[in-house]
Design a protein around this motif. Structure first.
Motif, PDB file in Angstrom:
ATOM      1  N   GLU A 224      -3.926   0.241  -0.824  1.00  0.00           N
ATOM      2  CA  GLU A 224      -2.832  -0.414   0.071  1.00  0.00           C
ATOM      3  C   GLU A 224      -3.365  -1.710   0.713  1.00  0.00           C
ATOM      4  O   GLU A 224      -2.523  -2.724   0.833  1.00  0.00           O
ATOM      5  CB  GLU A 224      -2.355   0.598   1.082  1.00  0.00           C
TER       6      GLU A 224
ATOM      7  N   VAL B 287       6.201  -2.647   2.149  1.00  0.00           N
ATOM      8  CA  VAL B 287       7.482  -3.320   2.325  1.00  0.00           C
ATOM      9  C   VAL B 287       8.144  -2.483   3.377  1.00  0.00           C
ATOM     10  O   VAL B 287       8.524  -2.984   4.486  1.00  0.00           O
ATOM     11  CB  VAL B 287       8.550  -3.420   1.313  1.00  0.00           C
ATOM     12  N   LYS B 288       8.347  -1.161   3.322  1.00  0.00           N
ATOM     13  CA  LYS B 288       9.093  -0.394   4.323  1.00  0.00           C
ATOM     14  C   LYS B 288       8.243  -0.377   5.639  1.00  0.00           C
ATOM     15  O   LYS B 288       8.905  -0.407   6.750  1.00  0.00           O
ATOM     16  CB  LYS B 288       9.373   1.064   3.679  1.00  0.00           C
TER      17      LYS B 288
ATOM     18  N   TYR C 167       3.641  -6.685 -10.529  1.00  0.00           N
ATOM     19  CA  TYR C 167       2.304  -5.937 -10.935  1.00  0.00           C
ATOM     20  C   TYR C 167       1.430  -6.826 -11.403  1.00  0.00           C
ATOM     21  O   TYR C 167       0.346  -6.684 -10.959  1.00  0.00           O
ATOM     22  CB  TYR C 167       2.596  -4.855 -11.947  1.00  0.00           C
TER      23      TYR C 167
ATOM     24  N   GLU D 161       8.352  -7.893   0.182  1.00  0.00           N
ATOM     25  CA  GLU D 161       9.039  -7.746  -0.954  1.00  0.00           C
ATOM     26  C   GLU D 161       8.088  -7.056  -1.882  1.00  0.00           C
ATOM     27  O   GLU D 161       6.685  -7.425  -1.568  1.00  0.00           O
ATOM     28  CB  GLU D 161       9.889  -8.771  -1.804  1.00  0.00           C
ATOM     29  N   VAL D 162       8.315  -6.154  -2.650  1.00  0.00           N
ATOM     30  CA  VAL D 162       7.191  -5.625  -3.790  1.00  0.00           C
ATOM     31  C   VAL D 162       6.825  -6.782  -4.820  1.00  0.00           C
ATOM     32  O   VAL D 162       7.841  -7.477  -5.415  1.00  0.00           O
ATOM     33  CB  VAL D 162       8.069  -4.608  -4.576  1.00  0.00           C
TER      34      VAL D 162
ATOM     35  N   ASP E  34       3.964   0.756  -7.663  1.00  0.00           N
ATOM     36  CA  ASP E  34       5.159   0.440  -7.033  1.00  0.00           C
ATOM     37  C   ASP E  34       5.301   1.379  -5.812  1.00  0.00           C
ATOM     38  O   ASP E  34       6.062   0.807  -4.749  1.00  0.00           O
ATOM     39  CB  ASP E  34       6.248   0.691  -8.046  1.00  0.00           C
ATOM     40  N   PHE E  35       4.914   2.328  -5.822  1.00  0.00           N
ATOM     41  CA  PHE E  35       4.816   3.402  -4.879  1.00  0.00           C
ATOM     42  C   PHE E  35       4.259   2.854  -3.538  1.00  0.00           C
ATOM     43  O   PHE E  35       4.738   2.758  -2.282  1.00  0.00           O
ATOM     44  CB  PHE E  35       4.244   4.912  -5.092  1.00  0.00           C
ATOM     45  N   THR E  36       2.967   2.361  -3.658  1.00  0.00           N
ATOM     46  CA  THR E  36       2.262   1.633  -2.569  1.00  0.00           C
ATOM     47  C   THR E  36       2.908   0.651  -2.183  1.00  0.00           C
ATOM     48  O   THR E  36       2.805   0.440  -0.852  1.00  0.00           O
ATOM     49  CB  THR E  36       0.800   1.508  -3.143  1.00  0.00           C
ATOM     50  N   ALA E  37       3.201  -0.304  -3.032  1.00  0.00           N
ATOM     51  CA  ALA E  37       3.835  -1.716  -2.529  1.00  0.00           C
ATOM     52  C   ALA E  37       5.152  -1.334  -1.644  1.00  0.00           C
ATOM     53  O   ALA E  37       5.557  -2.132  -0.642  1.00  0.00           O
ATOM     54  CB  ALA E  37       4.153  -2.559  -3.929  1.00  0.00           C
ATOM     55  N   ASP E  38       5.891  -0.426  -2.388  1.00  0.00           N
ATOM     56  CA  ASP E  38       7.395  -0.199  -1.432  1.00  0.00           C
ATOM     57  C   ASP E  38       6.963   0.486  -0.305  1.00  0.00           C
ATOM     58  O   ASP E  38       7.664   0.130   0.868  1.00  0.00           O
ATOM     59  CB  ASP E  38       7.921   0.920  -2.401  1.00  0.00           C
ATOM     60  N   ALA E  39       5.730   1.142   0.234  1.00  0.00           N
ATOM     61  CA  ALA E  39       5.407   1.868   1.273  1.00  0.00           C
ATOM     62  C   ALA E  39       4.827   0.462   2.149  1.00  0.00           C
ATOM     63  O   ALA E  39       5.548   0.516   3.220  1.00  0.00           O
ATOM     64  CB  ALA E  39       4.453   2.626   1.256  1.00  0.00           C
TER      65      ALA E  39
END
Length: 280
Positions: A61, A264-265, A275, A271-272, A257-262
């Motif tokens: 992360e 962002v949240k 890749y 933003e994501v 994607d899962f890590t980048a989305d976290a």
């Protein structure tokens, strides 16, 4: 070929030291210069940017966040595919006992954007807690966190649970919860300048894989790791049953994607990112 590499002085980086000690790097024509970073992800990212080191074993992360924020580096491969188990720690005398409890919490973090910072945010997200209730006390490293908690300057500190275990056993800290990373925990991150200069790194990866195999063939790998890193044997065995060193596997699009989305949240990224801008 000289490679300047850095990582935290923790047990998952043991293969780098074994590869040096057993001559596996030398056999590949590599002179490895290793630097221990007690300060963690944030300090290593700074030194990648400053061309102090070529390669760092970074928390996934942290690597994604810093590269997205301008670090001229790339994630080359997954290094540890198993999750890192972060312990949630308080001072022994603290009134905090339930990490699910709502309300303001002062977190000791090595640096903003570091693993200890990011995982505190991830933990709050996973527990459904309000991110605005979190505040931050910059403490540089584990020793700084211990002092901060003891002085009641912070409430919680998240760090790899086996590395903090000695301070839990001696009664200085309490572990009140855990937060596993929901993605592969550690990636090999290389500056673009070093990637261009060093070229083919297959020899480095072969040496690391030989080191992993060497460790796995020891009569009692956990006992050896416990002695090297001053861990209780039960903690070393617990960790060794879970560790999975990768063999030059790419960080998958799904895990990215899962890590980048976290991130962002958690408000770390806006933003994501694409890749291909992060992973080689």
């Amino acid at each position: 070929m000289k490679i300047r590499c850095g990582g935290v002085p923790e047990h998952f980086n043991y293969p780098w030291h074994v590869a040096s000690e057993q001559g596996f790097f030398a056999a590949e024509g590599i002179e490895l210069e290793w630097t221990d970073y007690k300060g963690g992800t944030g300090v290593m990212c700074q030194d990648l940017r400053a061309d102090v080191i070529d390669i760092a074993t970074l928390l996934t992360e942290g690597a994604i966040a810093d590269i997205a924020n301008g670090n001229p580096s790339v994630i080359d491969a997954v290094y540890v595919s198993s999750p890192l188990i972060w312990g949630i720690h308080t001072a022994a005398q603290s009134n905090h006992t339930d990490p699910n409890a709502p309300g303001p919490i002062r977190y000791a973090v090595s640096r903003m954007g570091s693993g200890s910072h990011l995982m505190a945010l991830v933990d709050r997200l996973q527990r459904g807690l309000n991110l605005s209730d979190a505040s931050w006390e910059i403490i540089q490293n584990l020793d700084g966190a211990r002092a901060s908690l003891q002085k009641n300057e912070s409430d919680y500190f998240l760090w790899e649970k086996n590395m903090t275990a000695p301070y839990v056993y001696n009664g200085e800290l309490r572990r009140i919860g855990e937060c596993p990373t929901p993605w592969p925990s550690v990636v090999i991150t290389i500056s673009k300048a070093a990637l261009k200069r060093l070229g083919d790194l297959s020899g480095m990866y072969r040496a690391l894989q030989k080191a992993v195999q060497y460790i796995q063939q020891l009569p009692d790998p956990a006992q050896k790791i416990a002695s090297v890193y001053d861990l209780k044997i039960e903690d070393a065995r617990d960790w060794y049953t879970r560790i999975r060193w990768a063999n030059r596997e790419a960080l998958s699009q799904k895990d990215f994607d899962f890590t980048a989305d976290a991130l962002v949240k958690a408000g770390i990224l806006k933003e994501v990112p694409a890749y291909k801008t992060i992973c080689s």
